[in-house]
Enzyme design. Structure first.
Site, mmCIF file in Angstrom:
data_model
loop_
_atom_site.group_PDB
_atom_site.id
_atom_site.type_symbol
_atom_site.label_atom_id
_atom_site.label_comp_id
_atom_site.label_asym_id
_atom_site.label_seq_id
_atom_site.Cartn_x
_atom_site.Cartn_y
_atom_site.Cartn_z
ATOM 1 N N ASP A 5 2.086 -1.294 -2.010
ATOM 2 C CA ASP A 5 2.088 -0.319 -3.112
ATOM 3 C C ASP A 5 2.499 -1.067 -4.375
ATOM 4 O OD1 ASP A 5 2.145 2.190 -4.490
ATOM 5 O OD2 ASP A 5 4.325 2.191 -4.324
ATOM 6 N N SER A 6 2.348 -0.398 -5.510
ATOM 7 C CA SER A 6 2.794 -0.984 -6.775
ATOM 8 C C SER A 6 4.317 -1.152 -6.805
ATOM 9 C CB SER A 6 2.359 -0.081 -7.929
ATOM 10 O OG SER A 6 2.791 1.242 -7.686
ATOM 11 N N CYS A 68 -1.008 3.092 -1.941
ATOM 12 C CA CYS A 68 -0.885 3.468 -3.350
ATOM 13 C C CYS A 68 -2.151 4.241 -3.702
ATOM 14 C CB CYS A 68 -0.772 2.213 -4.211
ATOM 15 S SG CYS A 68 -0.794 2.557 -5.982
ATOM 16 N N GLU A 147 11.583 8.311 -10.508
ATOM 17 C CA GLU A 147 12.330 7.049 -10.386
ATOM 18 C C GLU A 147 13.633 7.079 -11.183
ATOM 19 O OE1 GLU A 147 10.198 3.462 -10.955
ATOM 20 O OE2 GLU A 147 8.908 3.834 -9.234
ATOM 21 N N CYS A 179 -0.118 11.129 -5.039
ATOM 22 C CA CYS A 179 0.674 10.001 -5.544
ATOM 23 C C CYS A 179 1.828 9.789 -4.582
ATOM 24 C CB CYS A 179 1.197 10.316 -6.949
ATOM 25 S SG CYS A 179 2.286 9.038 -7.597
ATOM 26 N N HIS A 181 4.808 8.928 -4.937
ATOM 27 C CA HIS A 181 6.154 9.357 -5.316
ATOM 28 C C HIS A 181 6.420 10.836 -5.032
ATOM 29 C CE1 HIS A 181 6.227 5.541 -7.302
ATOM 30 N NE2 HIS A 181 7.380 5.763 -7.889
#
Ligand code: DGL
Length: 267
Positions: A5-6, A68, A147, A179, A181
């Site tokens: 993932d990023s 991702c 985040e 996504c 997150h």
């Protein structure tokens, strides 16, 4: 298995993989040096994904999980062409689950700008049911809020309400949370949309797809063994460990640093 993932977001996918397949070994790579992928041009993200895929394959993994949504949108077909091992992305399993779940054939999508711009969800949903209406909404504020030090603060709820408004007006009965997150703030989404809307998360759907792929190909490890997992980052290992535990919800021991040059050399 290799998972990338990023940044730390893909750890929600790794979490589901670890609990679904505790007997498998995993190596997770977070490309923190180049995070975030969401606002970047798709061809740049495609190049990053190809470098990481080649690097993970050179580490001897038996399958690569592109964990991702932005990188899957930008690069899944190219990765599958490049690599000898199977590559599973996070979009196909979600599109499939959403088409199965919807009753009124109106599906919403919340994701990064890159994922929305790529249009892959619409292609996949329409390949399964051409009569479904897909409403995509780009949510640039959500990743930084999730985040932040206060992911469950009022600002996150406000942002979710704002992004959800068009989907609620259109009376979608299923929403793809496209996504990595977003599982972290699942209760906020569920409260804003209400119990009657089905929420589809990439982590769960992808883990199911990976487990089925291994089983059908006969690539599984012995179910009686306990697997291992380890971590690599192109950024700062300490920052990864600190933020990562929140996303993984399992212990994170060693985190190794990988130079971007090593990824470039593998491609
Ligand atoms: N991992 C990205 C995704 O799932 C979100 C974070 C980023 O923008 O890099 O789309």
């Amino acid at each position: 298995m290799g998972v990338f993932d990023s940044g730390v977001g893909g750890l929600t996918v790794l979490h589901e993989c670890l609990v679904t397949m505790p007997h498998e070994d995993f190596v997770y790579l977070g490309d923190h040096a180049r995070l975030p992928y969401g606002p970047r041009p798709l061809d740049e993200v495609r190049q990053f994904a190809r470098e990481i895929g080649a690097y993970l394959q050179s580490q001897g993994v038996k399958l690569v999980v592109n964990a991702c949504n932005t990188a899957t949108s930008a690069a899944l077909p190219q990765l599958q062409e490049d690599l000898d091992v199977p590559v599973v992305g996070v979009i196909t399993p979600e599109a499939h689950a959403a088409v199965q779940a919807t009753r009124n054939r109106r599906i919403g999508l919340l994701a990064t700008e890159g994922t929305v711009a790529a249009g892959r969800y619409a292609e996949l949903v329409h390949a399964l049911d051409a009569g479904v209406r897909l409403l995509p909404v780009a949510c640039p504020r959500l990743v930084p809020l999730i985040e932040s030090a206060d992911p469950f603060g009022a600002e996150t709820t406000e942002a979710v309400r704002e992004y959800a408004a068009a989907l609620k007006d259109a009376e979608v009965d299923t929403v793809i949370l496209g996504c990595t997150h977003y599982p972290l703030i699942r209760p906020i989404f569920q409260r804003v949309f209400g119990r009657d809307v089905t929420l589809v998360f990439s982590a769960e759907e992808t883990a199911r797809e990976v487990a089925e792929t291994l089983a059908r190909k006969g690539y599984e490890n012995d179910a009686r063994r306990e697997g291992s997992y380890r971590f690599l980052t192109t950024g700062d290992p300490d920052a990864f460990r600190e933020m990562g535990a929140r996303f993984l919800q399992l212990p994170i021991a060693e985190v190794e640093h990988v130079e971007l040059a090593a990824l470039g050399a593998a491609a």
